[in-house]
Scaffold this active site. Structure first.
Site, PDB file in Angstrom:
ATOM      1  N   LYS A  19      25.746  37.489  -0.477  1.00 34.43           N
ATOM      2  CA  LYS A  19      24.954  36.804  -1.497  1.00 34.43           C
ATOM      3  C   LYS A  19      23.455  37.047  -1.279  1.00 34.43           C
ATOM      4  CE  LYS A  19      28.211  33.038  -2.508  1.00 34.43           C
ATOM      5  NZ  LYS A  19      28.348  31.557  -2.496  1.00 34.43           N
ATOM      6  N   TYR A  64      31.972  33.652 -11.768  1.00 36.51           N
ATOM      7  CA  TYR A  64      32.152  32.234 -11.466  1.00 36.51           C
ATOM      8  C   TYR A  64      32.653  31.449 -12.681  1.00 36.51           C
ATOM      9  CZ  TYR A  64      30.020  32.702  -6.834  1.00 36.51           C
ATOM     10  OH  TYR A  64      29.770  33.029  -5.523  1.00 36.51           O
ATOM     11  N   ASN A 123      25.220  30.132   1.123  1.00 41.40           N
ATOM     12  CA  ASN A 123      26.175  30.245   2.224  1.00 41.40           C
ATOM     13  C   ASN A 123      26.582  31.690   2.526  1.00 41.40           C
ATOM     14  OD1 ASN A 123      27.645  30.595  -0.064  1.00 41.40           O
ATOM     15  ND2 ASN A 123      28.904  28.768   0.172  1.00 41.40           N
ATOM     16  N   HIS A 173      30.384  35.424  -0.510  1.00 43.42           N
ATOM     17  CA  HIS A 173      31.436  35.016  -1.434  1.00 43.42           C
ATOM     18  C   HIS A 173      32.692  35.787  -1.061  1.00 43.42           C
ATOM     19  CE1 HIS A 173      33.749  34.371  -5.106  1.00 43.42           C
ATOM     20  NE2 HIS A 173      34.040  35.662  -5.040  1.00 43.42           N
ATOM     21  N   GLU A 192      38.060  39.557 -10.045  1.00 45.04           N
ATOM     22  CA  GLU A 192      36.659  39.679  -9.616  1.00 45.04           C
ATOM     23  C   GLU A 192      36.291  41.135  -9.322  1.00 45.04           C
ATOM     24  OE1 GLU A 192      36.082  36.893  -6.403  1.00 45.04           O
ATOM     25  OE2 GLU A 192      36.637  35.184  -7.670  1.00 45.04           O
TER      26      GLU A 192
HETATM   27  P1  IDP Z   1      33.692  29.102  -2.097  1.00 41.94           P
HETATM   28  O1  IDP Z   1      32.498  30.032  -2.221  1.00 41.94           O
HETATM   29  O2  IDP Z   1      33.901  28.653  -0.678  1.00 41.94           O
HETATM   30  O3  IDP Z   1      34.936  29.671  -2.721  1.00 41.94           O
HETATM   31  P2  IDP Z   1      33.513  27.366  -4.418  1.00 41.94           P
HETATM   32  O4  IDP Z   1      33.942  25.949  -4.461  1.00 41.94           O
HETATM   33  O5  IDP Z   1      34.349  28.374  -5.132  1.00 41.94           O
HETATM   34  O6  IDP Z   1      33.321  27.776  -2.889  1.00 41.94           O
HETATM   35  O7  IDP Z   1      32.035  27.416  -4.993  1.00 41.94           O
HETATM   36  C1  IDP Z   1      31.410  28.649  -5.301  1.00 41.94           C
HETATM   37  C2  IDP Z   1      29.993  28.611  -4.805  1.00 41.94           C
HETATM   38  O8  IDP Z   1      29.259  27.626  -5.536  1.00 41.94           O
HETATM   39  C3  IDP Z   1      29.825  28.213  -3.344  1.00 41.94           C
HETATM   40  O9  IDP Z   1      30.026  29.272  -2.437  1.00 41.94           O
HETATM   41  C4  IDP Z   1      28.383  27.729  -3.336  1.00 41.94           C
HETATM   42  O10 IDP Z   1      27.459  28.818  -3.344  1.00 41.94           O
HETATM   43  C5  IDP Z   1      28.309  27.012  -4.676  1.00 41.94           C
HETATM   44  N1  IDP Z   1      28.655  25.590  -4.551  1.00 41.94           N
HETATM   45  C6  IDP Z   1      29.897  25.054  -4.449  1.00 41.94           C
HETATM   46  N2  IDP Z   1      29.860  23.723  -4.366  1.00 41.94           N
HETATM   47  C7  IDP Z   1      28.558  23.393  -4.420  1.00 41.94           C
HETATM   48  C8  IDP Z   1      27.861  22.140  -4.379  1.00 41.94           C
HETATM   49  O11 IDP Z   1      28.449  21.054  -4.277  1.00 41.94           O
HETATM   50  N3  IDP Z   1      26.490  22.202  -4.446  1.00 41.94           N
HETATM   51  C9  IDP Z   1      25.807  23.381  -4.567  1.00 41.94           C
HETATM   52  N4  IDP Z   1      26.432  24.572  -4.617  1.00 41.94           N
HETATM   53  C10 IDP Z   1      27.781  24.587  -4.538  1.00 41.94           C
HETATM   54 MG    MG Z   2      35.477  30.011  -4.664  1.00 39.49          MG
END
Ligand code: IDP
Ligand code: MG
Length: 139
Positions: A10, A50, A113, A116, A127
């Site tokens: 990312k 997304y 984080n 992805h 994807e």
């Molecule tokens: P993942 O990346 O672990 O699969 P997902 O729930 O699919 O997590 O969410 C996609 C991305 O959206 C996350 O990696 C993060 O960058 C962002 N995200 C998810 N939940 C939150 C939140 O509660 N606050 C801010 N960003 C979030």
């Molecule tokens: Mg996800």
């Protein structure tokens, strides 16, 4: 079962110089790299990637973040690639991700984080098709 998955370094991971670190972890684990490119995601591509999060409170921030600077997209292939890669990246929130995982070692944030990864084989196929043309993937 041999399968493919999509990983994206990312914008925060690229900006922090973690491309090599991320790739080398997957290479050492034994995955084959089937496609690799640096790309600045358009809003359209980020929203396709997304699509399952449309309407969630963090959606707009997520799209702004993912389109803020270039990312590196990677297709990995190996045994149980989807699940093994998800284990290696750790939980979404870097504060809760296990040390030893990518997010556990490099993130303190739920939003920024570092990586992805697709969370199912079906999502991986979808994807991969969003980011890569089939001609960009090696046999
Ligand atoms: P993942 O990346 O672990 O699969 P997902 O729930 O699919 O997590 O969410 C996609 C991305 O959206 C996350 O990696 C993060 O960058 C962002 N995200 C998810 N939940 C939150 C939140 O509660 N606050 C801010 N960003 C979030
Ligand atoms: Mg996800």
């Amino acid at each position: 079962m041999v399968e493919r998955t999509l990983v994206i370094v990312k914008p925060d991971g690229v900006r922090r110089g973690l491309i090599g670190e991320v790739i080398s972890r997957f290479e050492r684990k034994g995955f084959k790299i089937k496609a690799l490119k640096m790309i600045k995601l358009s809003k359209d591509l980020a929203m396709k990637l997304y699509d399952i999060h449309v309407g969630k409170p963090f959606f707009n921030d997520l799209i702004d973040y993912m389109t803020s600077s270039p990312v590196v997209a990677i297709v990995l292939e190996g045994n149980d690639a989807v699940n093994v890669v998800r284990l290696m990246i750790g939980q979404t929130d870097g504060r809760r991700a296990q040390p030893g995982t990518i997010r556990g070692d490099y993130s303190l944030s739920i939003g920024e984080n570092v990586v992805h990864a697709a969370d199912s084989s079906e999502r991986a196929d979808y994807e991969i098709s969003v980011i890569f043309d089939s001609s960009e993937i090696v046999d």
